[in-house]
Write an enzyme that holds these catalytic residues in place. Structure first.
Site, mmCIF file in Angstrom:
data_model
loop_
_atom_site.group_PDB
_atom_site.id
_atom_site.type_symbol
_atom_site.label_atom_id
_atom_site.label_comp_id
_atom_site.label_asym_id
_atom_site.label_seq_id
_atom_site.Cartn_x
_atom_site.Cartn_y
_atom_site.Cartn_z
ATOM 1 N N HIS A 197 0.819 -1.208 0.000
ATOM 2 C CA HIS A 197 0.000 0.000 0.000
ATOM 3 C C HIS A 197 0.856 1.261 0.000
ATOM 4 O O HIS A 197 0.451 2.296 -0.504
ATOM 5 C CB HIS A 197 -0.967 -0.013 1.180
ATOM 6 C CG HIS A 197 -2.229 -0.741 0.852
ATOM 7 N ND1 HIS A 197 -2.971 -1.412 1.769
ATOM 8 C CD2 HIS A 197 -2.864 -0.906 -0.333
ATOM 9 C CE1 HIS A 197 -4.012 -1.958 1.172
ATOM 10 N NE2 HIS A 197 -3.965 -1.676 -0.103
ATOM 11 N N ARG A 305 -7.977 -10.441 -8.891
ATOM 12 C CA ARG A 305 -7.458 -11.352 -7.866
ATOM 13 C C ARG A 305 -8.448 -11.385 -6.702
ATOM 14 O O ARG A 305 -8.540 -10.426 -5.941
ATOM 15 C CB ARG A 305 -6.095 -10.863 -7.366
ATOM 16 C CG ARG A 305 -4.974 -10.951 -8.390
ATOM 17 C CD ARG A 305 -3.680 -10.395 -7.785
ATOM 18 N NE ARG A 305 -2.495 -10.866 -8.471
ATOM 19 C CZ ARG A 305 -1.758 -10.120 -9.289
ATOM 20 N NH1 ARG A 305 -2.107 -8.879 -9.550
ATOM 21 N NH2 ARG A 305 -0.679 -10.624 -9.852
ATOM 22 N N ARG A 341 -10.304 -14.504 -11.334
ATOM 23 C CA ARG A 341 -9.529 -15.683 -10.975
ATOM 24 C C ARG A 341 -10.084 -16.258 -9.680
ATOM 25 O O ARG A 341 -10.317 -15.515 -8.716
ATOM 26 C CB ARG A 341 -8.062 -15.286 -10.771
ATOM 27 C CG ARG A 341 -7.240 -16.449 -10.248
ATOM 28 C CD ARG A 341 -5.776 -16.142 -10.258
ATOM 29 N NE ARG A 341 -5.383 -15.313 -9.134
ATOM 30 C CZ ARG A 341 -4.146 -14.857 -8.969
ATOM 31 N NH1 ARG A 341 -3.215 -15.126 -9.856
ATOM 32 N NH2 ARG A 341 -3.846 -14.124 -7.925
ATOM 33 N N GLU A 441 0.970 -21.382 -15.356
ATOM 34 C CA GLU A 441 2.051 -20.887 -14.497
ATOM 35 C C GLU A 441 2.892 -22.003 -13.906
ATOM 36 O O GLU A 441 3.699 -21.773 -13.017
ATOM 37 C CB GLU A 441 1.526 -19.928 -13.420
ATOM 38 C CG GLU A 441 0.220 -20.310 -12.780
ATOM 39 C CD GLU A 441 -0.363 -19.220 -11.874
ATOM 40 O OE1 GLU A 441 0.230 -18.156 -11.705
ATOM 41 O OE2 GLU A 441 -1.432 -19.489 -11.319
ATOM 42 N N ASN A 464 4.782 -14.530 -13.515
ATOM 43 C CA ASN A 464 5.477 -14.422 -12.221
ATOM 44 C C ASN A 464 5.741 -15.812 -11.664
ATOM 45 O O ASN A 464 6.849 -16.139 -11.248
ATOM 46 C CB ASN A 464 4.635 -13.640 -11.205
ATOM 47 C CG ASN A 464 4.166 -12.307 -11.741
ATOM 48 O OD1 ASN A 464 4.731 -11.792 -12.692
ATOM 49 N ND2 ASN A 464 3.122 -11.761 -11.148
ATOM 50 N N ASP A 465 4.705 -16.635 -11.677
ATOM 51 C CA ASP A 465 4.886 -17.995 -11.161
ATOM 52 C C ASP A 465 5.560 -18.897 -12.178
ATOM 53 O O ASP A 465 6.345 -19.768 -11.800
ATOM 54 C CB ASP A 465 3.536 -18.588 -10.731
ATOM 55 C CG ASP A 465 3.159 -18.121 -9.333
ATOM 56 O OD1 ASP A 465 4.060 -18.082 -8.475
ATOM 57 O OD2 ASP A 465 1.990 -17.793 -9.104
ATOM 58 N N ARG A 475 10.242 -16.461 -5.979
ATOM 59 C CA ARG A 475 10.124 -15.108 -6.539
ATOM 60 C C ARG A 475 10.257 -14.011 -5.490
ATOM 61 O O ARG A 475 10.419 -12.840 -5.821
ATOM 62 C CB ARG A 475 8.809 -14.961 -7.325
ATOM 63 C CG ARG A 475 7.562 -14.986 -6.479
ATOM 64 C CD ARG A 475 6.323 -15.223 -7.332
ATOM 65 N NE ARG A 475 5.391 -14.113 -7.276
ATOM 66 C CZ ARG A 475 4.130 -14.164 -7.718
ATOM 67 N NH1 ARG A 475 3.684 -15.269 -8.295
ATOM 68 N NH2 ARG A 475 3.346 -13.128 -7.622
ATOM 69 N N CYS A 512 -0.925 -12.284 -18.005
ATOM 70 C CA CYS A 512 -1.334 -11.367 -16.937
ATOM 71 C C CYS A 512 -0.266 -11.213 -15.862
ATOM 72 O O CYS A 512 -0.464 -10.517 -14.884
ATOM 73 C CB CYS A 512 -2.662 -11.805 -16.319
ATOM 74 S SG CYS A 512 -2.552 -13.395 -15.501
#
Ligand code: PEP
Ligand code: MG
Length: 595
Positions: A197, A305, A341, A441, A464-465, A475, A512
Site C-alpha cells: 500500500h 485477484r 480468478r 504458471e 510471475n509464477d 520469486r 497477466c
C-alpha cells in the site's frame, strides 16, 4: 570533500524522477515491542476491556481524520485503503478474541491484543501470494496505533523543513499518508513491493519510489547526501556528479512530456502499424480500481485477484457477499470482459482460517486450484455459485490458478455442471455457459498445453509464477532474484508454445503476469501472436506506445531471433535494438539517464 557518485539498482514501484537531499526516517512503527503480560485482579477485568474499547475508538477517530485529510489531496480510491484499516477495528471476531483472552487469561488488553493480532499477521506474512503478504503490514500498522493508544503514546509525522527524499527501511501506509505530499520528493525503501500500500500511495501522490535498497545504504544516508531517484529505470544515484544531475533533469522533462502524450493517446487503438490488435486489460485487486479502466483506455479486466475478498473484516465472504462484488464489477465494466480468478491462496491460514494444515513448503503445497478442489471444496462451491449467478450481468470469464493437471480442469467442470443443476432446481438466475480458462504458471501445464487447450476457453499466462517454477527460484527471495528472468530463452519458448497451441485450438491466450507490463517484452509477446496483455494501469500507456510503433513482421522477426539466443541478456539485446529504432522515447525512459 565531495563524496563519489554511486549508482545502485533497485525496484521501481512508482514512476518519476526525484532529485534532492535525503531525509532518513525511522519508519516501520509496526515493529512494536511485545507488551509485557500482566495478570489482572478480577475487579480489573471489565475496566481493562473498557480501556481497550476506548483505544479502538481513538484509533478509529484518528484513522478517519487521516482518511479525510488524504481525500483532500488525493482521489478517493487511495484514501479508501483506510477503509480496510477501519474495518479491521470493527472486526467482531477480533474484538471477541481479545476480550475473551482478557477475561479467560486475566491478562492486560495490550498483551491480549498483541497475541491475537500477531496470530493474524503471522499467518498472512507467510502467504505465498505477495499481495496477501503485504496485508500483514497493514494489520500491524493498525495494531501499532491501537497499542500506542493503550500505552498513551503519540505518533507524529517527521518534521520536514524543506522538500526531501525520504529514505526508510520500512514505511507503513499510514506513515506514508501523514507525510504531507508537498514536503516529499520521493521514497527510497528497503522493504515493500509494487503491491504494498505504501507503493500504491506513492503512485497516487505521483511521487517516484524505489524499494529493495539495502539496509546498509539507507542507514548510512545523511542529510547532506544528494540523491536521484529514478522511478522509471529502478536506480538510486548517490551524490550525483553535476553532469549526471543535468542528464536526469533532461530525462525528467522528457518523461513528463511522454506521459502526458501517452495519456492523450489512451483513446487510440492498441494495434500495430499494420493493424494487428492486442487487447490491453487491467489487473485489479479490488473493484475500487475499476474506474481506471476508462482513464487508461483498457478494454477489460484481465485478472481480478479474488484473494482480497477473503480478507474482509467479517471473515470468509458468503455467496451473497461475493455475488454482490462480482455483479457490481460486471455491471460497471459495461459488457467489457472481466476475467475473475478463483481463490489463489496457499496452504496456510488467513484470518478466517481457510486451511489448517501447516506446510513446510507452501509454494509447492496445496495452493490455488489444488486447495479449492481438495482442501476447501466448500469454499470453491460458494465462489463458483456466486460467479455463475453474477455471470448474467456482463461478460464474465473465470480462470483457475496453478493448474498442473487435466483433471483439475475436468473436475472443476464437473463441479460447475453440478452447481448449475443445483441452481436450476432452486429456480435461480445463472449463466448456463461459463467461459472457463486456465492460468498457465507451472511447467507441467506448458508441457501439456495441447491437452489443456482442448478443455478450456482461454489461457492466461502467469509469468510471475511460471518463471519461479521453471527457474526453481523463489520469486520473493532476493538472493535468487537474478534468476527471475522473464526474457530467458526457455521462458520465451514456453510462452511461444502456449500461444501457438491456443491459435491451433481456436482459443485465446493472454499474459497477466508482470511480463505483460514491461515494454521491453512487448515485441516478443506481440510477435508470438498474444491476444491480450493485462497489467497495472500505470504501464498501459507505454505498452500501447510500443505496440503502435511496430509492424507485426518486425515483432515476429524479433521472436525468431530471440528463440535462437542462449541467455536472457541476449534476448533483451534483440528487443532493445528493435525498440531503439521504433520507439526510442521508451528506451530512453528505461535507460540510466536522458542521454
Ligand atoms: C502470476 O503468477 O504471474 C500471476 C499473475 O499471479 P500472481 O502474481 O497473483 O501469483
Ligand atoms: Mg500466480
Amino acid at each position: 570533500m565531495r563524496k563519489p557518485e554511486q549508482t545502485l539498482q533497485a525496484l521501481a514501484v512508482s514512476p518519476g524522477i526525484a532529485i534532492g537531499r535525503a531525509c532518513q526516517v525511522k519508519g516501520g512503527s509496526w515493529r512494536y515491542e511485545e507488551p509485557v503480560p500482566r495478570t489482572l485482579a478480577a475487579a480489573e477485568i471489565e475496566p481493562e476491556i473498557a480501556r481497550f474499547r476506548q483505544a479502538l475508538e481513538e484509533t478509529r477517530r484518528e484513522l478517519s481524520e487521516l482518511q479525510k485529510q488524504l481525500k483532500e489531496h488525493l482521489n478517493s480510491s487511495e484514501a479508501d485503503i483506510f477503509d480496510a484499516h477501519l474495518l479491521l477495528l470493527a472486526d467482531a471476531r477480533l474484538l471477541r478474541d481479545v476480550e475473551k483472552h482478557v477475561r479467560e487469561e486475566a491478562q492486560n488488553a495490550a498483551f491480549a491484543f498483541y497475541t491475537v493480532i500477531e496470530r493474524y499477521a503471522t499467518a498472512l506474512a507467510r502467504m505465498p501470494d505477495e499481495y496477501l503478504r503485504e496485508r500483514a503490514v497493514d494489520i500491524r500498522d493498525v495494531a501499532a496505533r491501537v497499542l500506542g493508544h493503550l500505552n498513551h503514546e503519540r505518533r507524529e509525522a517527521p518534521g520536514l523543513d524543506d522538500r526531501r527524499i525520504l529514505a526508510a527501511c520500512e514505511l507503513t501506509p499510514s506513515e506514508t499518508a501523514i507525510l504531507a505530499p508537498h514536503k516529499v520528493l520521493g521514497f527510497v525503501l528497503e522493504n515493500g513491493s509494487a503491491t504494498s500500500h505504501t507503493a500504491i500511495l506513492a503512485r497516487s501522490m505521483r511521487l517516484p519510489a524505489l524499494v529493495g535498497v539495502s539496509h546498509e545504504v539507507i542507514e548510512k544516508l545523511s542529510v547532506d547526501d544528494k540523491l536521484i531517484v529514478d522511478g522509471y529505470g529502478g536506480r538510486l544515484i548517490l551524490n550525483p556528479e553535476p553532469r549526471t544531475e543535468e542528464a536526469y533533469r533532461l530525462k525528467a522533462a522528457a518523461a513528463g512530456k511522454l506521459y502526458s502524450d501517452l495519456q492523450r493517446d489512451s483513446t487510440l487503438e492498441p494495434e500495430t502499424r499494420d493493424g494487428f490488435r492486442v487487447e490491453l486489460a487491467l489487473n485489479l485487486e479490488s473493484a475500487e480500481g475499476l474506474p481506471e479502466m476508462k482513464t487508461v483506455g483498457a478494454t477489460g479486466v484481465g485478472l481480478f485477484r479474488t484473494e482480497y475478498l477473503y480478507l474482509g473484516a467479517e471473515g470468509l465472504p458468503d455467496e451473497e457477499a461475493q455475488f454482490a462484488v462480482y455483479k457490481a464489477l460486471l455491471v460497471a465494466a459495461e459488457e467489457q470482459p472481466v476475467v475473475v480468478r478463483t481463490l489463489d491462496v496457499g496452504g496456510d491460514k488467513l484470518p478466517g482460517s481457510i486451511y489448517f494444515v501447516p506446510e513446510a513448503n507452501p509454494f509447492l503445497g496445496l495452493r490455488g486450484v489444488r486447495l479449492c478442489l481438495y482442501g476447501r471444496p466448500d469454499l470453491f462451491r460458494t465462489q463458483l455459485r456466486a460467479l455463475l449467478r453474477a455471470g448474467v450481468f456482463g461478460n464474465l470469464k473465470v480462470m483457475l490458478p496453478m493448474v498442473s493437471t487435466v483433471e483439475e480442469i475436468t473436475e472443476t467442470k464437473a463441479l460447475i455442471a453440478e452447481l448449475q443443476k443445483e441452481l436450476t432446481a432452486e429456480k435461480a438466475h445463472f449463466t448456463p455457459r461459463l467461459s472457463l480458462g486456465a492460468m498457465i504458471e507451472t511447467p507441467a501445464a506448458v508441457l501439456q498445453i495441447e491437452q489443456l487447450a482442448r478443455e478450456v476457453d482461454f489461457f492466461s499466462i502467469g509469468t510471475n509464477d511460471l518463471v519461479q517454477y521453471t527457474m526453481a527460484a523463489d520469486r520473493g527471495n532476493e538472493r535468487v532474484a537474478y534468476l527471475q528472468q522473464m526474457s530467458h530463452p526457455v521462458i520465451l519458448g514456453m510462452i511461444d508454445r502456449c500461444i501457438r497451441a491456443a491459435h491451433k485450438h481456436h482459443i485465446w491466450c493472454g499474459v497477466c503476469g508482470q511480463m505483460a507490463a514491461e515494454p521491453l517484452y512487448t515485441p516478443f509477446l506481440l510477435g508470438m501472436g498474444v491476444h491480450e496483455l493485462s497489467m497495472d494501469p500505470n504501464s498501459i500507456g507505454l505498452v500501447r506506445r510500443v505496440i503502435r510503433s511496430l509492424f507485426l513482421h518486425e515483432a515476429e522477426a524479433a521472436v525468431a531471433e530471440a528463440l535462437e539466443c542462449r541467455t536472457a541478456a541476449e534476448t533483451l539485446a534483440v528487443s532493445r535494438r528493435l525498440l531503439e529504432r521504433v520507439a526510442p522515447e521508451v528506451i530512453s525512459l528505461l535507460s540510466s539517464s536522458g542521454n
